[in-house]
Design a protein around this motif. Structure first.
Motif, PDB file in Angstrom:
ATOM      1  N   SER A  25     -12.583 -11.600  -9.648  1.00 34.52           N
ATOM      2  CA  SER A  25     -11.161 -11.470  -9.686  1.00 34.52           C
ATOM      3  C   SER A  25     -11.375 -11.288  -8.389  1.00 34.52           C
ATOM      4  O   SER A  25     -11.562  -9.769  -8.188  1.00 34.52           O
ATOM      5  N   PHE A  26     -10.211 -11.038  -7.207  1.00 40.25           N
ATOM      6  CA  PHE A  26      -9.739 -11.092  -6.679  1.00 40.25           C
ATOM      7  C   PHE A  26      -8.584 -10.491  -6.808  1.00 40.25           C
ATOM      8  O   PHE A  26      -7.612 -10.736  -6.693  1.00 40.25           O
ATOM      9  N   PRO A  27      -8.548  -8.663  -6.445  1.00 38.59           N
ATOM     10  CA  PRO A  27      -7.434  -8.376  -5.911  1.00 38.59           C
ATOM     11  C   PRO A  27      -5.983  -8.641  -5.457  1.00 38.59           C
ATOM     12  O   PRO A  27      -6.562  -9.303  -4.542  1.00 38.59           O
ATOM     13  N   ARG A  28      -4.953  -9.058  -6.033  1.00 36.48           N
ATOM     14  CA  ARG A  28      -4.189  -9.539  -5.110  1.00 36.48           C
ATOM     15  C   ARG A  28      -3.713  -8.482  -3.804  1.00 36.48           C
ATOM     16  O   ARG A  28      -3.355  -8.952  -3.086  1.00 36.48           O
ATOM     17  N   ASP A  29      -3.972  -7.302  -3.963  1.00 38.20           N
ATOM     18  CA  ASP A  29      -3.950  -6.377  -2.838  1.00 38.20           C
ATOM     19  C   ASP A  29      -4.751  -6.402  -2.140  1.00 38.20           C
ATOM     20  O   ASP A  29      -5.480  -5.375  -1.521  1.00 38.20           O
ATOM     21  N   LEU A  30      -5.858  -7.231  -2.203  1.00 41.79           N
ATOM     22  CA  LEU A  30      -6.961  -7.008  -1.324  1.00 41.79           C
ATOM     23  C   LEU A  30      -6.652  -7.748   0.471  1.00 41.79           C
ATOM     24  O   LEU A  30      -6.439  -9.080   0.430  1.00 41.79           O
ATOM     25  N   VAL A  31      -7.017  -6.699   1.157  1.00 44.70           N
ATOM     26  CA  VAL A  31      -6.731  -7.087   2.873  1.00 44.70           C
ATOM     27  C   VAL A  31      -8.221  -8.003   2.997  1.00 44.70           C
ATOM     28  O   VAL A  31      -9.169  -7.625   3.184  1.00 44.70           O
TER      29      VAL A  31
ATOM     30  N   ALA B 134     -14.970  -8.039 -11.483  1.00 43.43           N
ATOM     31  CA  ALA B 134     -13.256  -8.078 -10.253  1.00 43.43           C
ATOM     32  C   ALA B 134     -14.144  -8.028  -9.044  1.00 43.43           C
ATOM     33  O   ALA B 134     -15.395  -7.424  -8.170  1.00 43.43           O
ATOM     34  N   TYR B 135     -13.115  -8.425  -7.494  1.00 42.69           N
ATOM     35  CA  TYR B 135     -14.478  -8.118  -6.338  1.00 42.69           C
ATOM     36  C   TYR B 135     -14.420  -6.807  -6.394  1.00 42.69           C
ATOM     37  O   TYR B 135     -13.265  -6.254  -5.981  1.00 42.69           O
ATOM     38  N   PRO B 136     -15.405  -6.612  -5.613  1.00 41.04           N
ATOM     39  CA  PRO B 136     -16.210  -5.079  -5.239  1.00 41.04           C
ATOM     40  C   PRO B 136     -14.890  -4.729  -3.962  1.00 41.04           C
ATOM     41  O   PRO B 136     -14.859  -5.086  -2.891  1.00 41.04           O
TER      42      PRO B 136
END
Length: 438
Positions: A135-141, A318-320
């Protein structure tokens, strides 16, 4: 050099969108779409797939080459091999869009924006012995690639869908992970209620009170069979779980998703004509599939790869990420060192193992199968457990040196790669509970 532009901030606070969570049911739904094609026969497969909208992930370069050779997009899609013939297994991207177009009035006004507030990558091993869901957090820049509607700048990953649709999000994740992703699905709002109803509900454990006035969710500690609007509310809640962040919501959603996979794989579900067909129809009516995924044969072969997989080999992570100084408040940066270990294992087609199940908003269920029974009587005649710190110590007994803990990246005895502590998640065999946001 990547051109940098200011990261967009959304000024109006919006209630959490169910599409950030609909993709948690889509993993199992895609599998059941395929299983239903086998179980229900050719007519059922046709009836389910005829309502699916499709989108091409073929690049402009591939399309130009195809036209030059006299081929079209359908020919390219048809050339995709069956899952058993794909080197390195299958990579499938699930995207949840927050678009309100055609979704009715329940989710607010249609402002024309389209963000991928759920982005999940499923990797199935070539020998079908394991699967990893990231899962990639929506706020991952991240760096957004050049796409038909824009891109080429640094921004949260959830802006990629608006820069060129599903194909742009696929390009973004491919660039971030180094993986090739031939299959993708985009999920719309109206589906999670129907899908949770189709499986008869999902049992979800709650360790602490979840009280979220934003979504109206209130759950006491205990196990709750959630379906319909209750399941939707649980999946939507962010303020009510963990630290109130989207990272916490991911771990809480993994509680639901692992239970959902166990439910779908149970005998009662896989042999129930009505449940299978209902789940397949609910998914098909609320998904846009890439052309290579929309083939009934492809969905069937993917489902068959998942159908008999050991639950302990289905891992959700979750993607680190971490809160870096160079990203705006509330956003997170990629933890490249930890991510390199994760995706090196995936590229090598190896299963992964988290250091311990759970996350920001989830803990191991103390009542789970195999957990010690704290209420069980103690036999006073039984020998002391040498691992029990309260047991008496014989000063004359030799002390064995403690074995060093394996380092992240170590391949364990079962063939899985140990991930760093910063990579949070669990397997489908781990019984976990969501925790409230106190």
């Amino acid at each position: 050099m990547t051109k940098k532009t200011p990261i967009a901030r959304h000024g109006r606070l919006r209630s959490p969108h169910p599409l950030r969570t609909v993709a948690t049911t889509a993993l199992a739904a895609v599998a059941v779409l395929g299983i239903s094609g086998v179980t229900l026969g050719a007519y059922a497969a046709w009836d389910v797939t005829r309502s699916i909208q499709t989108v091409s992930l073929v690049s402009d370069q591939e399309a130009a080459a195809a036209q030059a050779s006299g081929a079209d997009g359908a020919d390219i899609a048809a050339a995709a091999p069956a899952i058993s013939a794909i080197d390195g297994g299958v990579n499938l991207l699930l995207v949840g869009s927050d678009s309100r177009t055609g979704q009715g009035d329940a989710y607010g006004d249609d402002e024309g924006a389209e963000l991928n507030d759920v982005t999940m990558l499923m990797h199935i091993a070539q020998d079908h012995s394991s699967a990893t869901v990231v899962s990639f957090p929506r706020d991952l820049v991240v760096d957004l690639p050049e796409c038909p509607e824009g891109g080429g700048y640094t921004a949260p990953i959830n802006e990629s869908l608006g820069q060129g649709g599903l194909a742009c999000t696929v390009l973004t994740v491919e660039s971030l992970t180094g993986l090739s992703i031939p299959f993708a699905a985009e999920i719309q709002f109206n589906g999670v209620i129907e899908m949770s109803n189709a499986v008869g509900g999902v049992p979800v454990c709650v360790a602490e009170v979840i009280d979220d006035p934003f979504t109206g969710v209130y759950l006491e500690p205990g196990t709750h069979p959630l379906k319909g609007a209750d399941a939707l509310g649980f999946l939507r809640t962010r303020h009510g779980v963990g630290d109130g962040s989207d990272i916490g919501r991911i771990s809480s959603q993994q509680v639901f998703l692992s239970s959902l996979v166990r439910t779908v794989k149970s005998d009662s579900t896989l042999t129930d004509f009505g449940k299978l067909y209902g789940l397949a129809k609910a998914a098909a009516s609320n998904m846009t599939l890439s052309d290579r995924l929309a083939s009934p044969d492809t969905m069937v072969s993917i489902a068959l790869a998942l159908k008999d997989m050991d639950l302990s080999k289905v891992t959700f992570v979750a993607y680190p990420n971490f809160a870096a100084d160079w990203v705006p408040e509330g956003k997170v940066a990629p933890d490249s060192e930890a991510a390199d270990i994760l995706f090196a294992a995936i590229l090598a087609d190896q299963p992964v193992a988290v250091a311990a199940p759970g996350g920001v908003a989830s803990v191991v269920d103390p009542a789970s199968p195999g957990a010690p029974d704290a209420a069980a009587p103690v036999d006073p005649s039984a020998p002391a457990d040498p691992t029990d710190p309260s047991a008496p110590i014989d000063p004359a007994a030799p002390v064995a040196p403690a074995a060093p803990a394996p380092a992240p990246g170590t391949v364990l005895a079962d063939g899985s790669t140990l991930l760093p502590d910063s990579v949070k998640g669990q397997t489908a065999a781990d019984y976990t509970c969501s925790v409230g946001n106190e």
